[in-house]
Scaffold this active site. Structure first.
Site, PDB file in Angstrom:
ATOM      1  N   THR A 144       0.865  -1.183   0.000  1.00  0.00           N
ATOM      2  CA  THR A 144       0.000   0.000   0.000  1.00  0.00           C
ATOM      3  C   THR A 144       0.897   1.228   0.000  1.00  0.00           C
ATOM      4  OG1 THR A 144      -1.743  -1.160   1.211  1.00  0.00           O
ATOM      5  CG2 THR A 144      -1.819   1.239   1.229  1.00  0.00           C
ATOM      6  N   LYS A 148      -7.771   0.611  -2.529  1.00  0.00           N
ATOM      7  CA  LYS A 148      -7.272   0.286  -1.194  1.00  0.00           C
ATOM      8  C   LYS A 148      -7.487   1.464  -0.246  1.00  0.00           C
ATOM      9  CE  LYS A 148      -5.255  -1.899   2.184  1.00  0.00           C
ATOM     10  NZ  LYS A 148      -3.903  -2.474   2.151  1.00  0.00           N
ATOM     11  N   LYS A 166       0.250   5.350   8.381  1.00  0.00           N
ATOM     12  CA  LYS A 166       0.877   5.550   7.073  1.00  0.00           C
ATOM     13  C   LYS A 166      -0.180   5.513   5.979  1.00  0.00           C
ATOM     14  CE  LYS A 166       2.308   2.228   4.691  1.00  0.00           C
ATOM     15  NZ  LYS A 166       1.845   1.389   3.556  1.00  0.00           N
TER      16      LYS A 166
END
Length: 288
Positions: free
Chosen positions: A97, A172, A240
């Site tokens: 990701t 995502k 993150k």
């Protein structure tokens, strides 16, 4: 069966690469910590390489699942990077990701080198990786996706092309936005039940059968009640990811007020020493 390379053997990559080997693919692995690559090879019988370039040499498909943008650049670029070892026509599949920026950067570099590129982040956590039941959301050219999908199938419950390069990462982000709000709402619900003198197990048994039910509720309520936060996907990684979501929202003009708020709640959890706790630890800040 395909000759493949897998770069990054963390809690996700280690079992994902194992599923490739069990499916009959020829797998060479690389990990920054050589001991982990050696352990993987000992367990699964595949080969290990000293550099990403060496792992990628001769592979038709190179999968990566590393930590962040910088980690991905390091395994792709440079004289020892995967792109230097891949032959024209090979396909790079990124399961990390990462930001839209690095996805565009790497896809452009791959195209200039005659390589295919598919951004393919995953959802399902450590359990999904171990059980080969990940949701894989992909972006890339139709031909690159069509070539890679049968290989990805070794560890996927569902694998779908969402559009051109970058569409997988955007999907995502949708996943992480949804999870952030859901886990916060579940945390508040369980904390409210506790303070009201209700039994969490009884509450969940009833409300999970109705409109409030979710995967998080069914699979995490017990450990949340017990204060056990050891399910793999750490708060540091979630922050993150949420940072990526918030940056992308600014870029496309979307409003993510709840996501921004939950990101700050995760910052509080970090301040409590919970950087490596899993994402369900949001409930901990409500018990202080």
């Amino acid at each position: 069966m395909a000759k493949t390379a897998f770069l990054g053997l963390g809690v996700m990559g280690f079992p994902m690469a194992g599923h490739l080997a069990r499916a009959g693919h020829e797998v060479t692995v690389y990990n920054r910590s050589a001991a982990k690559a050696e352990a993987w090879a000992g367990q699964h019988g595949g080969a290990r390489a000293a550099t990403p370039r060496e792992a990628a040499a001769g592979a038709s498909f190179v999968m990566a699942c590393v930590g962040n943008d910088d980690d991905l650049r390091q395994v792709c670029f440079g004289p020892d990077g995967a792109f230097a070892g891949m032959a024209a026509g090979a396909v790079f599949v990124d399961h990390t990701t990462v930001s839209a920026q690095v996805t565009r950067e790497l896809a452009t570099a791959a195209r200039e080198a005659g390589l295919g590129y598919v951004d393919a982040p995953v959802s399902g956590g450590q359990a999904g990786a171990e059980n080969g039941q990940l949701s894989v959301m992909c972006g890339g050219a139709e031909a690159d996706y069509a070539a890679a999908e049968p290989v990805i199938a070794a560890y996927a419950k569902i694998c779908r092309r969402m559009g051109d390069v970058g569409a997988g990462q955007l999907t995502k982000m949708c996943n992480q936005i949804a999870i952030a709000g859901l886990v916060q709402a579940l945390s508040e619900s369980l904390a409210f039940a506790e303070k009201s003198g209700l039994q969490i197990a009884d509450v969940v048994e009833v409300i999970s059968q109705g409109a409030a039910g979710s995967w998080q509720m069914v699979n995490r309520h017990k450990t949340m009640a017990e204060g056990h936060f050891e399910h793999g996907f750490a708060v540091d990684w979630m922050r993150k990811d949420l940072g990526i979501c918030l940056a992308a929202a600014d870029e496309v003009g979307a409003s993510l007020p709840v996501t921004a708020l939950v990101d700050q709640f995760y910052k509080e959890v970090q301040g409590m020493g919970g950087s490596r706790w899993d994402t369900s630890s949001l409930i901990a800040r409500l018990r202080r």
